[in-house]
Design a protein around this motif. Structure first.
Motif, PDB file in Angstrom:
ATOM      1  N   ILE A  87      31.756  15.884  -0.053  1.00 31.44           N
ATOM      2  CA  ILE A  87      33.056  16.497  -0.365  1.00 31.44           C
ATOM      3  C   ILE A  87      32.950  18.009  -0.465  1.00 31.44           C
ATOM      4  O   ILE A  87      33.859  18.741  -0.055  1.00 31.44           O
ATOM      5  CB  ILE A  87      33.652  15.888  -1.653  1.00 31.44           C
ATOM      6  N   TRP A  88      31.830  18.504  -0.988  1.00 26.73           N
ATOM      7  CA  TRP A  88      31.677  19.957  -1.128  1.00 26.73           C
ATOM      8  C   TRP A  88      31.439  20.646   0.210  1.00 26.73           C
ATOM      9  O   TRP A  88      31.552  21.853   0.310  1.00 26.73           O
ATOM     10  CB  TRP A  88      30.541  20.291  -2.105  1.00 26.73           C
ATOM     11  N   ASP A  89      31.145  19.870   1.246  1.00 24.42           N
ATOM     12  CA  ASP A  89      30.968  20.453   2.581  1.00 24.42           C
ATOM     13  C   ASP A  89      32.254  20.415   3.389  1.00 24.42           C
ATOM     14  O   ASP A  89      32.597  21.386   4.065  1.00 24.42           O
ATOM     15  CB  ASP A  89      29.854  19.709   3.321  1.00 24.42           C
ATOM     16  N   TRP A  90      32.983  19.279   3.324  1.00 20.14           N
ATOM     17  CA  TRP A  90      34.154  19.168   4.190  1.00 20.14           C
ATOM     18  C   TRP A  90      35.461  19.612   3.540  1.00 20.14           C
ATOM     19  O   TRP A  90      36.392  20.044   4.221  1.00 20.14           O
ATOM     20  CB  TRP A  90      34.312  17.744   4.740  1.00 20.14           C
TER      21      TRP A  90
ATOM     22  N   PRO B  75      36.429  22.279   1.768  1.00 18.20           N
ATOM     23  CA  PRO B  75      36.905  23.647   2.023  1.00 18.20           C
ATOM     24  C   PRO B  75      37.594  23.826   3.374  1.00 18.20           C
ATOM     25  O   PRO B  75      38.499  24.665   3.501  1.00 18.20           O
ATOM     26  CB  PRO B  75      35.617  24.477   1.935  1.00 18.20           C
ATOM     27  N   TRP B  76      37.219  23.013   4.374  1.00 21.61           N
ATOM     28  CA  TRP B  76      37.873  23.146   5.679  1.00 21.61           C
ATOM     29  C   TRP B  76      39.364  22.832   5.609  1.00 21.61           C
ATOM     30  O   TRP B  76      40.142  23.319   6.441  1.00 21.61           O
ATOM     31  CB  TRP B  76      37.185  22.233   6.696  1.00 21.61           C
ATOM     32  N   GLY B  77      39.772  22.059   4.639  1.00 21.75           N
ATOM     33  CA  GLY B  77      41.200  21.774   4.475  1.00 21.75           C
ATOM     34  C   GLY B  77      42.001  22.979   4.041  1.00 21.75           C
ATOM     35  O   GLY B  77      43.234  22.961   4.086  1.00 21.75           O
TER      36      GLY B  77
ATOM     37  N   GLN C 107      32.549  28.476   8.668  1.00 23.47           N
ATOM     38  CA  GLN C 107      32.075  27.826   7.450  1.00 23.47           C
ATOM     39  C   GLN C 107      31.596  28.861   6.433  1.00 23.47           C
ATOM     40  O   GLN C 107      31.850  28.726   5.231  1.00 23.47           O
ATOM     41  CB  GLN C 107      30.944  26.842   7.762  1.00 23.47           C
ATOM     42  N   VAL C 108      30.927  29.887   6.907  1.00 20.37           N
ATOM     43  CA  VAL C 108      30.504  30.976   6.021  1.00 20.37           C
ATOM     44  C   VAL C 108      31.726  31.650   5.404  1.00 20.37           C
ATOM     45  O   VAL C 108      31.753  31.968   4.210  1.00 20.37           O
ATOM     46  CB  VAL C 108      29.639  31.989   6.797  1.00 20.37           C
ATOM     47  N   LEU C 109      32.757  31.867   6.217  1.00 26.37           N
ATOM     48  CA  LEU C 109      33.992  32.482   5.736  1.00 26.37           C
ATOM     49  C   LEU C 109      34.619  31.669   4.617  1.00 26.37           C
ATOM     50  O   LEU C 109      35.105  32.225   3.617  1.00 26.37           O
ATOM     51  CB  LEU C 109      34.979  32.622   6.902  1.00 26.37           C
TER      52      LEU C 109
END
Length: 346
Positions: free
Chosen positions: A113-116, A118-120, A301-303
Motif C-alpha cells: 500500500i505504501w508503494d502504490w 501515492p500514485w492515486g 515515483q520520486v516526485l
C-alpha cells in the motif's frame, strides 16, 4: 485484449487499443504482484503444474488462481499448455527467487500500500509540485520504513534484487584501477562496494551510512570476507562524511533530494577530498528526446514520494556539481539504465 501472437503485436495495434492497454497496465502489475507473493514461479521451476496443484501448495482458491494465471499467460507471464496446466515463460522465470536477475522482490514491493497508494494522488502532485507520501502516511518515506520493519525488509529486498545485476555492470564496466581508497557514501548494506572490492583486490574501502544500516551491512561484508579491506563507519551525510578517500562513490543518493540538499551532500564530500580525488555519482541520466527510458517513469515515483527528489539530465548534473565545487569530466554509460558521472574538485 492482450493478444500475444505472431499476427498482432503491440506495435500493430490501433492507437485506441494501444492506449487502452497502457490504461489497464496497473491491473497487470497487481496480478504479477500476487503471483510473486505466492511464489508461483518457484513452484514451477521443475516443470508445469495444474492450477489445482498450485492452489493447494499456496493455500488459495483454485478457481481464482486459475483465472489469475490465465490472465497472466495472456500477456506472456506464464503459459497454459495442457488445459489447466501452467509453465514458466522467459518473463515468468524472472520471478524466481534464486535468479541473479530476479525481480520478484520488486514485484512484491509494487503491491504494498505504501508503494502504490501515492500514485492515486499523482494529479494533486502535478498541480502542486509537492510529494504526497507524508500527507498519506504522516511521515516521510524513510521515517516510515524505519518505524515499519516489515515494510523496510520488503523495500530492502526489492532494492537489492533490483540492483544486483546493475551492481555487476558498475564493477565490470568502470575502470577503478587508479583508485586505492574508495569511500561509498550512503552505501546501504554494501553490495556495490563489496562487488567493486572483490573485482579490484588492491582497493581499500570505507562504507558509510546511518548507524542501523551499518549494523546490517556488517554481516554482508563479513560474509564476503572483506572486513580486513572495508571499514564500516556510521554517521549522517548531511553533517559530514569520512575523509581519506581518493574516490567518493554515491549510488542512487542524489536523486532522492532537491538541489539544496543534494548540493549539501556533495559539498560535504568536497570538503574532505584531496585535489586529485574523483567523485563518482551513479544515477539514471535522463536522455534528450522521446525514446523510452526507465528513469523517466522512476522520476514520477520520486516526485510522489521524496521531498524535492528527481532524476536529472546531464545539464542539471553539471549545474549541481558546479554549485558544490566540482566539474563534470565524463559520463560512463553502462549496459543497465545507470550511468557513472565522474567529476573532480575545482
Amino acid at each position: 485484449m492482450y493478444e500475444l501472437d505472431d499476427s498482432k503485436n503491440f506495435h500493430d495495434l490501433k492507437p485506441t487499443e494501444t492506449l487502452l492497454q497502457m490504461i489497464v497496465a496497473p491491473w497487470v502489475s497487481r496480478a504479477i504482484y500476487v503471483a510473486a507473493e505466492l511464489g508461483i514461479a518457484d513452484l514451477l521451476k521443475n516443470g508445469s503444474q495444474s492450477s489445482d496443484e498450485l492452489a493447494k501448495a499456496t493455500g488459495v482458491d483454485a478457481r481464482s488462481l486459475y483465472r489469475l494465471l490465465r490472465t497472466l499467460a495472456s500477456v506472456g507471464v506464464f503459459a497454459e499448455g495442457n488445459p489447466g496446466y501452467f509453465e514458466l515463460t522467459p518473463l515468468a522465470a524472472c520471478l524466481q527467487s534464486d535468479r541473479s536477475d530476479s525481480v520478484r522482490g520488486y514485484a512484491i514491493k509494487s503491491g504494498q500500500i505504501w508503494d502504490w497508494q501515492p500514485w492515486g494522488y499523482l494529479l494533486n502532485t502535478i498541480k502542486t509540485g509537492k510529494p504526497v507520501f507524508k500527507d498519506i502516511f504522516g511521515v516521510e518515506i524513510f521515517d516510515y520504513l524505519t518505524t515499519h520493519p516489515e515494510a523496510s525488509k520488503i523495500y530492502d529486498q526489492a532494492m537489492s534484487s533490483f540492483s544486483a545485476k546493475r551492481i555487476a555492470t558498475i564493477a565490470a564496466e568502470y575502470d577503478f584501477s587508479s583508485i586505492h581508497n574508495l569511500v561509498e557514501v550512503g552505501g546501504g548494506r554494501g553490495s556495490l562496494l563489496a562487488s567493486i572490492l572483490k573485482a579490484n583486490p588492491t582497493i581499500q574501502g570505507v562504507l558509510f551510512d546511518a548507524p542501523h544500516v551499518i549494523e546490517d551491512a556488517r554481516h554482508l561484508i563479513a560474509s564476503e570476507g572483506l572486513l580486513n579491506r572495508c571499514e564500516l563507519l556510521a554517521g549522517d551525510f548531511f553533517v559530514s562524511v569520512p575523509g581519506g578517500g581518493n574516490a567518493y562513490l554515491l549510488k542512487h543518493i542524489i536523486h532522492d533530494w532537491d538541489d539544496e540538499c543534494a548540493i549539501k551532500i556533495l559539498q560535504n564530500c568536497r570538503s574532505v577530498m584531496p585535489s586529485n580525488a574523483k567523485l563518482l555519482v551513479v544515477e539514471m541520466v535522463i536522455p534528450q528526446g522521446n525514446e523510452p527510458f526507465f528513469g523517466k517513469l522512476l522520476d514520477l515515483q520520486v516526485l510522489l514520494n521524496y521531498q524535492g527528489g528527481c532524476e536529472r539530465t546531464e545539464a542539471e548534473y553539471q549545474t549541481l556539481f558546479k554549485a558544490a565545487g566540482f566539474k563534470l569530466t565524463k559520463i560512463v554509460p553502462t549496459s543497465s539504465p545507470l550511468s557513472i558521472l565522474e567529476a573532480v574538485p575545482v
